[in-house]
Design a protein around this motif. Structure first.
Motif, PDB file in Angstrom:
ATOM      1  N   LYS A  92       1.473   3.078  -3.163  1.00 27.01           N
ATOM      2  CA  LYS A  92       0.363   3.885  -3.654  1.00 27.01           C
ATOM      3  C   LYS A  92       0.207   5.182  -2.856  1.00 27.01           C
ATOM      4  O   LYS A  92      -0.691   5.970  -3.130  1.00 27.01           O
TER       5      LYS A  92
ATOM      6  N   TYR B 265      -7.593   7.984  -6.218  1.00 20.37           N
ATOM      7  CA  TYR B 265      -6.541   8.980  -6.456  1.00 20.37           C
ATOM      8  C   TYR B 265      -7.146  10.377  -6.563  1.00 20.37           C
ATOM      9  O   TYR B 265      -6.656  11.327  -5.952  1.00 20.37           O
TER      10      TYR B 265
ATOM     11  N   LEU C 126       0.819  -1.212   0.000  1.00 20.61           N
ATOM     12  CA  LEU C 126       0.000   0.000   0.000  1.00 20.61           C
ATOM     13  C   LEU C 126       0.856   1.267   0.000  1.00 20.61           C
ATOM     14  O   LEU C 126       0.439   2.291  -0.543  1.00 20.61           O
TER      15      LEU C 126
ATOM     16  N   ILE D 151      -5.608   7.696  -2.394  1.00 18.22           N
ATOM     17  CA  ILE D 151      -4.321   7.217  -2.916  1.00 18.22           C
ATOM     18  C   ILE D 151      -3.595   8.452  -3.404  1.00 18.22           C
ATOM     19  O   ILE D 151      -4.142   9.246  -4.175  1.00 18.22           O
ATOM     20  N   THR D 152      -2.350   8.630  -2.964  1.00 21.46           N
ATOM     21  CA  THR D 152      -1.653   9.880  -3.266  1.00 21.46           C
ATOM     22  C   THR D 152      -0.543   9.745  -4.304  1.00 21.46           C
ATOM     23  O   THR D 152      -0.036  10.752  -4.769  1.00 21.46           O
TER      24      THR D 152
ATOM     25  N   VAL E 235      -0.964   4.144  -9.174  1.00 23.45           N
ATOM     26  CA  VAL E 235      -2.275   3.938  -9.773  1.00 23.45           C
ATOM     27  C   VAL E 235      -2.173   3.669 -11.279  1.00 23.45           C
ATOM     28  O   VAL E 235      -2.846   2.786 -11.802  1.00 23.45           O
TER      29      VAL E 235
ATOM     30  N   GLU F 203      -9.264   2.647  -8.238  1.00 23.92           N
ATOM     31  CA  GLU F 203      -8.064   3.381  -7.825  1.00 23.92           C
ATOM     32  C   GLU F 203      -8.020   4.772  -8.443  1.00 23.92           C
ATOM     33  O   GLU F 203      -7.518   5.709  -7.816  1.00 23.92           O
TER      34      GLU F 203
ATOM     35  N   VAL G  84      -0.524   5.194   0.362  1.00 28.38           N
ATOM     36  CA  VAL G  84      -1.590   4.957   1.337  1.00 28.38           C
ATOM     37  C   VAL G  84      -0.960   4.650   2.690  1.00 28.38           C
ATOM     38  O   VAL G  84      -0.103   3.770   2.793  1.00 28.38           O
TER      39      VAL G  84
END
Length: 127
Positions: A32, A92, A29, A97-98, A103, A88, A34
């Motif tokens: 992503k 995002y 994770l 999700i940063t 992604v 996703e 997270v």
């Protein structure tokens, strides 16, 4: 690419990603962007087991003759990939999700897999 090669590739991807999600959910994770908590780690491990199961099924079916059951498997996976595709991207967009590069590859992979599963679901070519 024929169906046998495609299912071998799809199985390999599922087994690799599934193992990563099961064995290293926090690290998985983190790619992503997270931030995880214990609940997210449990969820990732559950996803990992599901992916491992899919990988085993795909490996077992890769040389199966054409049949309604095999086409149902392929169609079900096309629907699965299409369903996963926007999740996703929307996460995002919402900032859940940063990391874009956590992604983008998944989104491209879901699109390609959806198209390939649909193709093999609706063609009756020998493997």
């Amino acid at each position: 690419m024929n169906r046998t090669h495609f299912l071998t590739l799809a199985a390999t991807i599922a087994l690799a990603v599934g193992a990563g999600a099961l064995l290293a959910p926090t690290e998985f994770l983190a790619t992503k962007g997270v931030h995880t908590n214990p609940a997210a780690a449990v969820w990732m491990r559950e996803v990992g087991v599901a992916l491992l199961a899919f990988g085993v099924m795909a490996l077992r079916l890769r040389r199966a003759p054409d049949s309604p059951a095999l086409r149902a498997f392929m169609l079900g996976n096309a629907v699965l990939q299409l369903g996963l595709l926007p999740i996703e991207l929307l996460a995002y967009r919402a900032g859940v999700i940063t990391e874009f590069w956590g992604v983008a590859p998944n989104s491209a992979l879901h699109a390609v897999l959806a198209a390939a599963f649909a193709y093999f679901a609706f063609t009756r070519k020998a493997s």
